[in-house]
Design an enzyme around this catalytic site. Structure first.
Site, PDB file in Angstrom:
ATOM      1  N   GLN A   9       0.830  -1.202   0.000  1.00  0.00           N
ATOM      2  CA  GLN A   9       0.000   0.000   0.000  1.00  0.00           C
ATOM      3  C   GLN A   9       0.863   1.250   0.000  1.00  0.00           C
ATOM      4  O   GLN A   9       1.905   1.303   0.655  1.00  0.00           O
ATOM      5  CB  GLN A   9      -0.917  -0.019   1.226  1.00  0.00           C
ATOM      6  CG  GLN A   9      -2.055   0.958   1.153  1.00  0.00           C
ATOM      7  CD  GLN A   9      -3.158   0.623   2.143  1.00  0.00           C
ATOM      8  OE1 GLN A   9      -3.306  -0.517   2.543  1.00  0.00           O
ATOM      9  NE2 GLN A   9      -3.928   1.614   2.523  1.00  0.00           N
ATOM     10  N   GLN A 250       1.238 -11.319  10.219  1.00  0.00           N
ATOM     11  CA  GLN A 250       1.762 -10.119   9.561  1.00  0.00           C
ATOM     12  C   GLN A 250       0.957  -8.866   9.886  1.00  0.00           C
ATOM     13  O   GLN A 250       1.493  -7.764   9.936  1.00  0.00           O
ATOM     14  CB  GLN A 250       1.753 -10.361   8.038  1.00  0.00           C
ATOM     15  CG  GLN A 250       2.345  -9.258   7.201  1.00  0.00           C
ATOM     16  CD  GLN A 250       1.595  -9.068   5.901  1.00  0.00           C
ATOM     17  OE1 GLN A 250       0.479  -8.576   5.887  1.00  0.00           O
ATOM     18  NE2 GLN A 250       2.219  -9.464   4.797  1.00  0.00           N
TER      19      GLN A 250
END
Length: 316
Positions: A9, A250
């Protein structure tokens, strides 16, 4: 040996993937599959925006994934295959699509939920992230720890260990601000607030991790065709259960990108190919290890030269 790496992102931009879809049928097919999988025109959002919609985390994540996979399919059609792969945060999903761990359609649906869960985990304005430049990771961690000691109940920690002298921190907005000042006092050259919608990869993302875990564990999976180095521990994941576990952890754990790149090199990678929008990872890799060759492919410009070079290297 070739390693594929995929961006996360922040790489998004209106217009990404449009020229690929215009020129290459296999790329058009990827965007058509994305639209069908999500029941919405993700392709229009990638190609035309509006930027405000593309910036929403639940849209950003599938959009970047779709562009990355479009580039992947194009490179694969030219006979280029990696020996290993990795991705930065969201990019780890594209790496697993490349490895065949799960399908592209399933990945699109799961990252849209991932984005939504992350956004909903912390109220807008409560969290923040900042890039700390020119200070080693241990010193940044110290600045965060000292801040948490002085601000009881507040969270701030290293979130992205990107490259030597480049660490991103995340947490409560006031704690991030104080840790940024503490980092500068310890010798950081700059502390740059990031324009993000949530404090990713810190303890504040634990609710998102808990929501995403059952979704990930219900996916239909296969053994990866090649190892994918995980963000969470920089270890190669060679089976689906280990890969899924790494993707779960994660969400609230730091991205250990410097260690990931070093592990890829240790596995034998000499050529890194960044597939997807932007060139951020190429820049980071060059800072981590100047001995490796790095290239980025995000559109048709320069593709043939890159493919020619990769084909030559792959045949040696």
């Amino acid at each position: 040996m070739i390693a594929f790496v995929f961006p996360g992102q922040g790489a998004q931009k209106v217009g990404m993937g449009q020229s690929l879809a215009h020129v290459f049928p296999q790329c058009r097919e990827v965007f058509a599959e994305a639209d069908a999988a999500l029941g919405a025109s993700l392709s229009t959002m990638c190609f035309e925006g509006p930027a405000e919609a593309l910036q929403l985390t639940e849209n950003t994540q599938p959009a970047i994934l779709a562009v990355s996979v479009a580039v992947l399919r194009l490179v694969e059609s030219r006979g280029i295959q990696p020996s290993c792969a990795a991705g930065h945060s969201l990019g780890e999903y594209a790496a697993h699509v490349a490895a065949g761990t799960f399908s592209f359609a399933d990945a699109l649906r799961i990252v849209r939920r991932r984005g939504r869960y992350m956004q909903e985990a912390v109220a807008v304005g409560d969290g923040a992230m900042a890039a700390i430049l020119g200070l080693d990771a241990d010193a940044v961690a110290r600045a965060c720890a000292e801040t948490m000691t002085s601000m009881e109940g507040r969270v701030v920690s290293p979130a992205n260990l990107n490259a030597p002298g480049q660490v991103v921190i995340a947490g409560h907005a006031d704690a991030v601000a104080q840790a940024s000042e503490r980092s500068k006092a310890l010798g950081a050259k700059r502390a740059i607030p990031l324009a993000v919608s949530a404090p990713f990869h810190c303890a504040l993302m634990k609710p998102a991790e808990e929501r995403l875990a059952p979704d990930l564990r219900q996916l239909s999976t296969s053994t990866p065709k090649f190892p994918v180095i995980a963000n969470v521990d920089a270890e190669p994941k060679r089976d689906a259960p280990a890969a899924i576990d790494a993707l779960v952890r994660q969400v609230s754990s730091p991205v250990r990108w410097e260690q990931v790149v070093k592990r890829l090199v240790a596995e034998g990678a000499t050529t890194f190919v960044e597939l997807g929008p932007g060139t951020v990872l190429a820049g980071l890799i060059k800072k981590i290890d100047r001995s490796v060759q790095v290239m980025s492919i995000e559109d048709e410009h320069g593709l043939e030269a890159a493919v020619d070079l990769l084909t030559t290297r792959n045949s040696n």
